[in-house]
Design an enzyme around this catalytic site. Structure first.
Site, PDB file in Angstrom:
ATOM      1  N   LYS A  98       0.839  -1.205   0.000  1.00  0.00           N
ATOM      2  CA  LYS A  98       0.000   0.000   0.000  1.00  0.00           C
ATOM      3  C   LYS A  98       0.873   1.253   0.000  1.00  0.00           C
ATOM      4  CE  LYS A  98      -3.227   2.306   3.208  1.00  0.00           C
ATOM      5  NZ  LYS A  98      -3.841   2.169   4.537  1.00  0.00           N
ATOM      6  N   ASP A 103      -2.392  10.120   4.057  1.00  0.00           N
ATOM      7  CA  ASP A 103      -3.795   9.743   4.221  1.00  0.00           C
ATOM      8  C   ASP A 103      -4.484  10.710   5.168  1.00  0.00           C
ATOM      9  OD1 ASP A 103      -6.232   8.518   4.302  1.00  0.00           O
ATOM     10  OD2 ASP A 103      -5.592   6.909   5.642  1.00  0.00           O
ATOM     11  N   LYS A 110      -9.783  12.595   8.904  1.00  0.00           N
ATOM     12  CA  LYS A 110      -9.303  12.120  10.198  1.00  0.00           C
ATOM     13  C   LYS A 110      -9.216  13.293  11.168  1.00  0.00           C
ATOM     14  CE  LYS A 110      -6.258   8.480   8.393  1.00  0.00           C
ATOM     15  NZ  LYS A 110      -6.738   7.294   9.095  1.00  0.00           N
ATOM     16  N   ASP A 121       1.512   5.840   5.949  1.00  0.00           N
ATOM     17  CA  ASP A 121       0.533   4.977   5.284  1.00  0.00           C
ATOM     18  C   ASP A 121       1.094   4.359   4.013  1.00  0.00           C
ATOM     19  OD1 ASP A 121      -1.898   4.033   6.179  1.00  0.00           O
ATOM     20  OD2 ASP A 121      -3.058   5.226   4.775  1.00  0.00           O
ATOM     21  N   ASP A 180     -12.099   6.994   4.303  1.00  0.00           N
ATOM     22  CA  ASP A 180     -10.880   6.657   5.030  1.00  0.00           C
ATOM     23  C   ASP A 180     -10.607   5.152   5.019  1.00  0.00           C
ATOM     24  OD1 ASP A 180      -8.570   7.233   6.413  1.00  0.00           O
ATOM     25  OD2 ASP A 180      -9.535   7.244   8.385  1.00  0.00           O
ATOM     26  N   GLU A 182      -9.468   3.686   2.332  1.00  0.00           N
ATOM     27  CA  GLU A 182      -8.906   3.763   0.981  1.00  0.00           C
ATOM     28  C   GLU A 182      -7.894   2.678   0.679  1.00  0.00           C
ATOM     29  OE1 GLU A 182      -5.645   4.677   3.250  1.00  0.00           O
ATOM     30  OE2 GLU A 182      -7.633   5.509   3.550  1.00  0.00           O
ATOM     31  N   ARG A 184      -7.789  -0.594   1.248  1.00  0.00           N
ATOM     32  CA  ARG A 184      -8.321  -1.817   0.631  1.00  0.00           C
ATOM     33  C   ARG A 184      -8.733  -1.572  -0.813  1.00  0.00           C
ATOM     34  NH1 ARG A 184     -12.720  -2.198   5.151  1.00  0.00           N
ATOM     35  NH2 ARG A 184     -11.065  -1.012   6.130  1.00  0.00           N
TER      36      ARG A 184
END
Length: 195
Positions: A98, A103, A110, A121, A180, A182, A184
């Site tokens: 990933k 993020d 967030k 991230d 949030d 994102e 997956r």
């Protein structure tokens, strides 16, 4: 001496991943992550590196990666690293990492303090680069492929929204309930590519 050299190669590969993760998000963008992968391809001729640009990602139908990235001014990249030093008939081992270089949570923003440290991230991506570097440096007799979907997840007028439906590369559709989630999504397209 061989064992010392092996230890040095592994340590340098671990340190590469740490360095990439610790780089501030103003410097660690999808484009700079792709450049780091391309540098590895220049240093290690056995490592073949290809970076797909937005237009190529669109042609592949990676709607989840494109959806997550659309709120950022920075374009997504899809990094393909191939180390094919095993038997030609052997199925390659594939690592998928990933690469969300920052993020924010997107429109599902967030709150503080959870938005801090979101430069991390992309540690999955950093790990894949470290693994591919180690494989090439050690001269492993294996077929290994590293895949990294990379983009930012940012809020803006062009961001993907809760209740949007995105279509992954394999044709499956995904109802977005929270922007949030994102990781997956971009991994779904990468795993579809791997398949």
């Amino acid at each position: 001496q061989r064992d010392i050299d092996t230890g040095i190669h592994i340590a340098e590969s671990v340190n590469l991943a740490r360095h990439l993760g610790n780089t501030p998000p103003s410097d660690m963008t999808p484009a700079s992550l792709a450049q780091e992968a391309q540098k590895l391809g220049e240093v290690f001729p056995s490592l073949l590196v290809k970076v797909l640009e937005k237009s190529e990602i669109e042609k592949l139908g990676m709607g989840c990666l494109l959806g997550v990235s659309q709120g950022s001014v920075l374009e997504p990249k899809f990094i393909i690293m191939e180390y094919l030093q095993g038997n030609k008939e052997d199925t390659p081992m594939v690592f998928v990492g990933k690469g969300i270089t920052f993020d924010s949570g997107g429109l599902s923003l967030k709150p503080d303090p959870y938005i801090r440290d979101m430069k991390f991230d992309m540690l999955g991506a950093a790990t894949v680069l470290g693994i591919m570097r180690a494989a090439a440096a050690l001269g492993l007799k294996q077929n290994i492929i590293g895949l990294v979907p990379t983009c930012e997840n940012m809020p803006s007028g062009s961001s993907y929204r809760p209740d949007d439906i995105l279509r992954a590369m394999n044709g499956k559709t995904v109802l977005i309930q929270n922007t949030d989630a994102e990781g997956r999504l971009i991994l779904a397209d990468a795993l579809s590519y791997a398949s």
